[in-house]
Design a protein around this motif. Structure first.
Motif, PDB file in Angstrom:
ATOM      1  N   LEU A 162       0.816  -1.210   0.000  1.00 61.17           N
ATOM      2  CA  LEU A 162       0.000   0.000   0.000  1.00 61.17           C
ATOM      3  C   LEU A 162       0.853   1.265   0.000  1.00 61.17           C
ATOM      4  O   LEU A 162       0.510   2.253  -0.654  1.00 61.17           O
ATOM      5  CB  LEU A 162      -0.949  -0.011   1.193  1.00 61.17           C
ATOM      6  CG  LEU A 162      -2.035  -1.091   1.166  1.00 61.17           C
ATOM      7  CD1 LEU A 162      -2.818  -1.102   2.469  1.00 61.17           C
ATOM      8  CD2 LEU A 162      -2.975  -0.897  -0.024  1.00 61.17           C
ATOM      9  N   MET A 163       1.985   1.244   0.709  1.00 60.11           N
ATOM     10  CA  MET A 163       2.863   2.416   0.689  1.00 60.11           C
ATOM     11  C   MET A 163       3.458   2.632  -0.690  1.00 60.11           C
ATOM     12  O   MET A 163       3.682   3.781  -1.109  1.00 60.11           O
ATOM     13  CB  MET A 163       3.952   2.279   1.746  1.00 60.11           C
ATOM     14  CG  MET A 163       3.477   2.570   3.150  1.00 60.11           C
ATOM     15  SD  MET A 163       4.843   2.607   4.343  1.00 60.11           S
ATOM     16  CE  MET A 163       3.998   3.262   5.799  1.00 60.11           C
ATOM     17  N   ASP A 164       3.725   1.555  -1.405  1.00 58.16           N
ATOM     18  CA  ASP A 164       4.217   1.694  -2.777  1.00 58.16           C
ATOM     19  C   ASP A 164       3.182   2.387  -3.663  1.00 58.16           C
ATOM     20  O   ASP A 164       3.523   3.174  -4.534  1.00 58.16           O
ATOM     21  CB  ASP A 164       4.537   0.319  -3.374  1.00 58.16           C
ATOM     22  CG  ASP A 164       5.891  -0.207  -2.951  1.00 58.16           C
ATOM     23  OD1 ASP A 164       6.738   0.595  -2.509  1.00 58.16           O
ATOM     24  OD2 ASP A 164       6.117  -1.432  -3.058  1.00 58.16           O
ATOM     25  N   LYS A 165       1.931   2.084  -3.424  1.00 58.11           N
ATOM     26  CA  LYS A 165       0.857   2.534  -4.311  1.00 58.11           C
ATOM     27  C   LYS A 165       0.259   3.875  -3.909  1.00 58.11           C
ATOM     28  O   LYS A 165      -0.218   4.630  -4.765  1.00 58.11           O
ATOM     29  CB  LYS A 165      -0.233   1.458  -4.328  1.00 58.11           C
ATOM     30  CG  LYS A 165      -1.273   1.604  -5.421  1.00 58.11           C
ATOM     31  CD  LYS A 165      -2.175   0.377  -5.463  1.00 58.11           C
ATOM     32  CE  LYS A 165      -3.213   0.482  -6.565  1.00 58.11           C
ATOM     33  NZ  LYS A 165      -4.088  -0.729  -6.615  1.00 58.11           N
ATOM     34  N   TYR A 166       0.287   4.179  -2.596  1.00 55.36           N
ATOM     35  CA  TYR A 166      -0.412   5.364  -2.096  1.00 55.36           C
ATOM     36  C   TYR A 166       0.565   6.243  -1.312  1.00 55.36           C
ATOM     37  O   TYR A 166       0.920   5.920  -0.165  1.00 55.36           O
ATOM     38  CB  TYR A 166      -1.588   4.958  -1.221  1.00 55.36           C
ATOM     39  CG  TYR A 166      -2.599   4.116  -1.961  1.00 55.36           C
ATOM     40  CD1 TYR A 166      -3.555   4.694  -2.792  1.00 55.36           C
ATOM     41  CD2 TYR A 166      -2.576   2.719  -1.853  1.00 55.36           C
ATOM     42  CE1 TYR A 166      -4.472   3.922  -3.483  1.00 55.36           C
ATOM     43  CE2 TYR A 166      -3.491   1.938  -2.542  1.00 55.36           C
ATOM     44  CZ  TYR A 166      -4.435   2.538  -3.359  1.00 55.36           C
ATOM     45  OH  TYR A 166      -5.332   1.770  -4.053  1.00 55.36           O
ATOM     46  N   PRO A 167       1.003   7.353  -1.887  1.00 51.79           N
ATOM     47  CA  PRO A 167       1.989   8.211  -1.220  1.00 51.79           C
ATOM     48  C   PRO A 167       1.446   8.969  -0.022  1.00 51.79           C
ATOM     49  O   PRO A 167       2.217   9.610   0.696  1.00 51.79           O
ATOM     50  CB  PRO A 167       2.412   9.176  -2.332  1.00 51.79           C
ATOM     51  CG  PRO A 167       1.250   9.225  -3.270  1.00 51.79           C
ATOM     52  CD  PRO A 167       0.657   7.850  -3.240  1.00 51.79           C
ATOM     53  N   ASN A 168       0.140   8.887   0.207  1.00 49.68           N
ATOM     54  CA  ASN A 168      -0.482   9.602   1.324  1.00 49.68           C
ATOM     55  C   ASN A 168      -0.662   8.718   2.547  1.00 49.68           C
ATOM     56  O   ASN A 168      -1.407   9.060   3.470  1.00 49.68           O
ATOM     57  CB  ASN A 168      -1.842  10.163   0.906  1.00 49.68           C
ATOM     58  CG  ASN A 168      -2.772   9.100   0.321  1.00 49.68           C
ATOM     59  OD1 ASN A 168      -2.320   8.094  -0.197  1.00 49.68           O
ATOM     60  ND2 ASN A 168      -4.073   9.327   0.391  1.00 49.68           N
ATOM     61  N   LEU A 169       0.046   7.574   2.614  1.00 57.86           N
ATOM     62  CA  LEU A 169      -0.097   6.620   3.707  1.00 57.86           C
ATOM     63  C   LEU A 169       1.177   6.573   4.543  1.00 57.86           C
ATOM     64  O   LEU A 169       2.279   6.408   4.006  1.00 57.86           O
ATOM     65  CB  LEU A 169      -0.402   5.225   3.139  1.00 57.86           C
ATOM     66  CG  LEU A 169      -0.602   4.099   4.153  1.00 57.86           C
ATOM     67  CD1 LEU A 169      -1.808   4.369   5.049  1.00 57.86           C
ATOM     68  CD2 LEU A 169      -0.775   2.764   3.422  1.00 57.86           C
ATOM     69  N   TYR A 170       1.002   6.688   5.876  1.00 59.54           N
ATOM     70  CA  TYR A 170       2.121   6.708   6.810  1.00 59.54           C
ATOM     71  C   TYR A 170       1.890   5.677   7.916  1.00 59.54           C
ATOM     72  O   TYR A 170       0.779   5.174   8.083  1.00 59.54           O
ATOM     73  CB  TYR A 170       2.268   8.099   7.434  1.00 59.54           C
ATOM     74  CG  TYR A 170       2.619   9.174   6.428  1.00 59.54           C
ATOM     75  CD1 TYR A 170       3.934   9.584   6.262  1.00 59.54           C
ATOM     76  CD2 TYR A 170       1.634   9.772   5.640  1.00 59.54           C
ATOM     77  CE1 TYR A 170       4.260  10.573   5.336  1.00 59.54           C
ATOM     78  CE2 TYR A 170       1.953  10.747   4.708  1.00 59.54           C
ATOM     79  CZ  TYR A 170       3.266  11.142   4.557  1.00 59.54           C
ATOM     80  OH  TYR A 170       3.593  12.101   3.641  1.00 59.54           O
ATOM     81  N   PHE A 228      13.297  -2.211   6.896  1.00 59.82           N
ATOM     82  CA  PHE A 228      12.006  -1.562   6.649  1.00 59.82           C
ATOM     83  C   PHE A 228      12.049  -0.103   7.089  1.00 59.82           C
ATOM     84  O   PHE A 228      11.581   0.787   6.369  1.00 59.82           O
ATOM     85  CB  PHE A 228      10.910  -2.314   7.397  1.00 59.82           C
ATOM     86  CG  PHE A 228       9.555  -1.671   7.347  1.00 59.82           C
ATOM     87  CD1 PHE A 228       8.728  -1.824   6.242  1.00 59.82           C
ATOM     88  CD2 PHE A 228       9.077  -0.915   8.420  1.00 59.82           C
ATOM     89  CE1 PHE A 228       7.471  -1.234   6.193  1.00 59.82           C
ATOM     90  CE2 PHE A 228       7.828  -0.324   8.383  1.00 59.82           C
ATOM     91  CZ  PHE A 228       7.017  -0.489   7.262  1.00 59.82           C
ATOM     92  N   ILE A 229      12.592   0.167   8.266  1.00 60.94           N
ATOM     93  CA  ILE A 229      12.671   1.547   8.766  1.00 60.94           C
ATOM     94  C   ILE A 229      13.510   2.407   7.836  1.00 60.94           C
ATOM     95  O   ILE A 229      13.141   3.553   7.525  1.00 60.94           O
ATOM     96  CB  ILE A 229      13.231   1.571  10.194  1.00 60.94           C
ATOM     97  CG1 ILE A 229      12.225   0.957  11.162  1.00 60.94           C
ATOM     98  CG2 ILE A 229      13.563   2.999  10.621  1.00 60.94           C
ATOM     99  CD1 ILE A 229      12.762   0.736  12.550  1.00 60.94           C
ATOM    100  N   ILE A 230      14.616   1.881   7.356  1.00 61.46           N
ATOM    101  CA  ILE A 230      15.476   2.640   6.452  1.00 61.46           C
ATOM    102  C   ILE A 230      14.762   2.869   5.120  1.00 61.46           C
ATOM    103  O   ILE A 230      14.745   3.984   4.585  1.00 61.46           O
ATOM    104  CB  ILE A 230      16.815   1.902   6.245  1.00 61.46           C
ATOM    105  CG1 ILE A 230      17.611   1.879   7.566  1.00 61.46           C
ATOM    106  CG2 ILE A 230      17.629   2.553   5.132  1.00 61.46           C
ATOM    107  CD1 ILE A 230      18.830   0.989   7.537  1.00 61.46           C
ATOM    108  N   ARG A 231      14.145   1.817   4.601  1.00 60.36           N
ATOM    109  CA  ARG A 231      13.488   1.899   3.289  1.00 60.36           C
ATOM    110  C   ARG A 231      12.275   2.816   3.324  1.00 60.36           C
ATOM    111  O   ARG A 231      11.966   3.499   2.349  1.00 60.36           O
ATOM    112  CB  ARG A 231      13.093   0.483   2.858  1.00 60.36           C
ATOM    113  CG  ARG A 231      12.333   0.386   1.573  1.00 60.36           C
ATOM    114  CD  ARG A 231      12.378  -1.044   1.015  1.00 60.36           C
ATOM    115  NE  ARG A 231      12.219  -2.041   2.050  1.00 60.36           N
ATOM    116  CZ  ARG A 231      11.051  -2.466   2.528  1.00 60.36           C
ATOM    117  NH1 ARG A 231       9.928  -1.936   2.059  1.00 60.36           N
ATOM    118  NH2 ARG A 231      10.986  -3.401   3.459  1.00 60.36           N
ATOM    119  N   ARG A 232      11.561   2.826   4.457  1.00 59.56           N
ATOM    120  CA  ARG A 232      10.347   3.644   4.590  1.00 59.56           C
ATOM    121  C   ARG A 232      10.586   4.857   5.483  1.00 59.56           C
ATOM    122  O   ARG A 232       9.659   5.374   6.114  1.00 59.56           O
ATOM    123  CB  ARG A 232       9.219   2.794   5.168  1.00 59.56           C
ATOM    124  CG  ARG A 232       8.811   1.618   4.294  1.00 59.56           C
ATOM    125  CD  ARG A 232       8.290   2.080   2.959  1.00 59.56           C
ATOM    126  NE  ARG A 232       7.862   0.967   2.110  1.00 59.56           N
ATOM    127  CZ  ARG A 232       7.514   1.094   0.837  1.00 59.56           C
ATOM    128  NH1 ARG A 232       7.534   2.272   0.255  1.00 59.56           N
ATOM    129  NH2 ARG A 232       7.146   0.036   0.137  1.00 59.56           N
TER     130      ARG A 232
END
Length: 321
Positions: free
Chosen positions: A238-246, A268-272
């Protein structure tokens, strides 16, 4: 469908005006540079705390006591979230209470507001927007903790999410098998993201964080899985698809999502690092908080640029502080 066009003369006038403004702006920028923003001192911005009234044997967590704890833990600023739905906590913490208690300390305590979507007295979109705008004008910087006993993509949720999006109010939501109910893979959340593309959404709780793994079951959405993270988790997808998601890293669920598979969790923390927000879910004096051990010791070697974003800067950016 008719095309909207403008005349060549109008086009030239707009282009010339824009060019002049650009040149003027360029020429005056050095003399008019804004002073960099300054913030209270501290290593962390906590995106998830609550104040607590006296209830049974539980002592009060006042604004003053919260600030004292924040000083001890090097927290510069903290979001303070109301809890208004009957399923959300053992007693209601209203938006008005949260706004009033934080009012003297707005440099450090950042209030949100919340409205249960099942209310019958805000029936129109305009009434919803007007009520949220009232809270926003009183200092609320976001909407949440949103924690009602409905499905995540319940039409009543969608109506409030649309109202929040209209006035630029980020939404911090809780997902599990009793509040904002969803299924493995989070199809309900994806429906929300699809329908409210201009909203800002911050995920929290067991249902959200269990979905870091691709093998999540319905029971996992109410729990704290300990197995290694399987590929194909809904959060990454979902983060890949939706830039408004945190993601809100608070509570046992947020800590567990990283510690269940530390190698994956660190990566994951580094990538996101642009999409994660430090938080604790502190709501009672003396409460244990695993985030400080996790990020202060276990993952103390995270790159400094990642720490700066996740621990402080992302939250300030998302909330427009």
């Amino acid at each position: 469908m008719a095309k909207h066009t403008i005349s060549r003369r109008s086009f030239n006038r707009i282009a010339i005006t824009g060019l002049a403004a650009s040149i003027t702006g360029f020429a005056t920028t050095p003399a008019t540079q804004a002073t960099p923003k300054t913030y209270p001192k501290g290593d962390y911005f906590d995106v998830h705390t609550h104040l607590g009234q006296v209830w049974g044997n539980r002592p009060e967590l006042s604004a003053q006591n919260l600030l004292k704890w924040m000083d001890e833990m090097s927290i510069a600023q903290a979001v303070v979230l109301p809890l208004v739905s009957p399923e959300s906590w053992d007693h209601v913490l209203t938006s008005d209470y949260t706004l009033k208690q934080t009012a003297p300390y707005r440099d450090r305590l950042i209030p949100f507001c919340s409205i249960d979507p099942r209310t019958l007295h805000l029936s129109s979109h305009k009434l919803k927007v007007d009520m949220l705008k009232k809270y926003q004008d009183a200092g609320a910087k976001g909407y949440g903790e949103h924690k009602p006993g409905v499905t995540m993509d319940d039409p009543r949720n969608l109506e409030f999410f649309a109202a929040c999006a209209e006035i630029g109010m980020p939404i911090l939501f809780h997902i599990d098998n009793a509040r904002n109910i969803d299924k493995p893979g989070l199809p309900g959340l994806e429906n929300v993201l699809r329908q409210i593309p201009n909203g800002t959404f911050i995920g929290h709780a067991q249902g959200w964080w269990a979905s870091i793994s691709g093998d999540t079951t319905q029971n996992d959405l109410q729990g704290y899985p300990k197995t290694k993270v399987a590929p194909g988790g809904a959060i990454d997808r979902l983060m890949d698809k939706y830039p408004n998601l945190y993601g809100d890293l608070s509570a046992g669920s947020g800590a567990n999502s990283i510690t269940r598979d530390l190698e994956f969790g660190r990566e994951f923390i580094i990538r996101r690092s642009d999409r994660l927000l430090f938080g604790t879910d502190y709501l009672s004096p003396g409460q244990g908080v695993p985030q400080f051990e996790l990020y202060g010791k276990t993952l103390a070697d995270l790159p400094q640029a990642v720490k700066d974003k996740v621990f402080r800067n992302n939250a300030r950016r998302v909330l427009g502080l």
